[in-house]
Design a protein around this motif. Structure first.
Motif, short mmCIF file in Angstrom:
data_model
loop_
_atom_site.label_atom_id
_atom_site.label_comp_id
_atom_site.label_asym_id
_atom_site.label_seq_id
_atom_site.Cartn_x
_atom_site.Cartn_y
_atom_site.Cartn_z
N LYS A 33 61.94 71.02 31.25
CA LYS A 33 62.27 69.85 30.43
C LYS A 33 63.43 70.15 29.48
O LYS A 33 64.31 69.31 29.26
N ALA A 34 63.42 71.37 28.91
CA ALA A 34 64.42 71.71 27.91
C ALA A 34 65.75 72.17 28.53
O ALA A 34 66.82 71.88 27.98
N PHE A 35 65.67 72.88 29.66
CA PHE A 35 66.87 73.54 30.19
C PHE A 35 67.16 73.22 31.66
O PHE A 35 68.00 73.88 32.27
N GLY A 36 66.46 72.24 32.21
CA GLY A 36 66.57 71.96 33.64
C GLY A 36 67.99 71.75 34.13
O GLY A 36 68.35 72.16 35.23
N ASP A 37 68.82 71.10 33.32
CA ASP A 37 70.19 70.81 33.73
C ASP A 37 71.12 72.00 33.60
O ASP A 37 72.15 72.08 34.27
N ASN A 38 70.75 72.95 32.73
CA ASN A 38 71.63 74.09 32.46
C ASN A 38 70.82 75.31 32.04
O ASN A 38 70.70 75.60 30.84
N PRO A 39 70.25 76.05 33.00
CA PRO A 39 69.43 77.23 32.67
C PRO A 39 70.17 78.26 31.84
O PRO A 39 69.53 78.99 31.05
N GLN A 40 71.48 78.35 31.98
CA GLN A 40 72.25 79.33 31.22
C GLN A 40 72.09 79.13 29.71
O GLN A 40 72.16 80.09 28.93
#
Length: 349
Positions: free
Chosen positions: A164-171
């Motif tokens: 939910k927090a980082f799904g679009d950008n794991p980096q």
């Protein structure tokens, strides 16, 4: 007889402690509390023997100064006896990563403790691999709040929170860990060969629950101590030096306060209850992780850990307990958490 035994323990302790420190520092004034050192050693040794563990270490640190008040490491030399260790820089995965990942998620503003997360039947497929909760064979936890997921040590709840927090950008997750100074310090005056924190494979699925990374217990303690210190990370120190600030504010106070609330809930209502003390209110987290070993391929090795601080309203001390043992059962709460509680019950504060 009891006095004689205490004297012997003190002699052995001093020998073991100095074997873990640099020769040039041996004449300097250290900040170890000798009485606490003896008590912690006795408690740890009894627990290692009780659960037939291979080794263990406990570090007690003052929250505001970083001064190390007890530094105990024991390892099995034969079938019955435990001896002082030669190494406080043990480097392995950790089961204490869940709150650190949650703190990063809270910092994005996309996650709150009251958010719902569905952990299903305790088994979750992620990129062709199974992510399991410890109670998967009992059908899992189903739907939980983020706070309840932490208190249940749910791997799935933690990972779904990361999605939910980082799904679009794991980096962004790894950037936040670096900004929070996770894995610091790289060296501590007096501790031989402390190795820098290392990510062995950058994969948020497993990194967020403590795998595919190598870190020492004292580095984990440094982070939890910063949580207790309202976000101010200080350098652990064995000698009477001035306070060194590693990071003046690892995250916002709002995120820190939310995580503190969750760590208290873990003690009152979660799997951290074995660490609960009748003497003082505590906050903390338990963890269990599987370790690879070349020593005995017939038995899996586990690290059972607990890290926390107290009193919760004005933290004075933080403690980490890390125990390595072969085979099941392996429980960070029941084993390491119990050591944490016993240590608190011997302390004056």
């Amino acid at each position: 007889m009891k006095v004689f035994r205490i004297l012997i323990v003190l002699i052995v302790l001093s020998t073991g402690f100095y074997s873990c420190t640099n020769k040039e520092n041996r004449t300097r004034d250290n900040v170890i509390d000798s009485t606490l050192q003896v008590n912690v050693t006795s408690i740890l040794e009894e627990k290692l023997s009780e659960i037939n563990a291979q080794s263990g270490q406990v570090i007690v640190m003052e929250v505001q100064t970083g001064q190390i008040k007890a530094l105990v490491g024991l390892t099995r030399k034969d079938s019955t006896n435990y001896q002082p260790c030669e190494n406080f820089s043990v480097w392995q995965s950790t089961g204490l990563m869940h709150p650190i990942s949650l703190l990063a998620a809270l910092e994005t503003g996309k996650v709150q403790l009251s958010d719902k997360v569905d952990t299903g039947n305790g088994i979750y497929q992620v990129h062709g691999r199974e992510l399991k909760d410890h109670n998967w064979h009992r059908g899992g936890y189903g739907e939980l709040t983020v706070q309840e997921g932490l208190a249940a040590s749910s791997n799935i709840a933690t990972y779904k929170t990361m999605e939910k927090a980082f799904g679009d950008n794991p980096q962004t997750f790894f950037d936040l860990l670096a900004n929070m100074s996770y894995g610091k310090p790289d060296s501590i005056n007096g501790i031989v060969s402390l190795q820098p924190y290392k990510i062995t494979e950058k994969n948020i699925t497993w990194n967020c629950i403590g795998y595919e990374q190598l870190i020492s217990p004292i580095q984990v303690l440094t982070f939890y101590n910063a949580i207790a210190n309202n976000g101010k990370m200080v350098q652990p120190q064995l000698y009477k030096d001035s306070i060194v600030v590693i990071n003046p504010q690892i995250t916002s106070r709002v995120s820190i306060d939310s995580l503190k609330k969750a760590l208290v809930f873990n003690i009152t209502d979660g799997l951290g209850q074995p660490a609960k003390s009748d003497k003082v209110l505590v906050a903390g987290m338990q963890g269990t992780s599987s370790l690879s070993t070349n020593e005995d391929s017939t038995k899996d090795m586990y690290a059972v850990e607990f890290c926390g601080y107290f009193p919760t309203d004005n933290p004075k001390y933080s403690i980490i307990v890390s125990i390595n043992k072969a085979g099941l059962p392996a429980s960070g709460g029941l084993m390491a958490g119990d050591v944490f509680r016993q240590i608190i019950d011997t302390m004056n504060f």
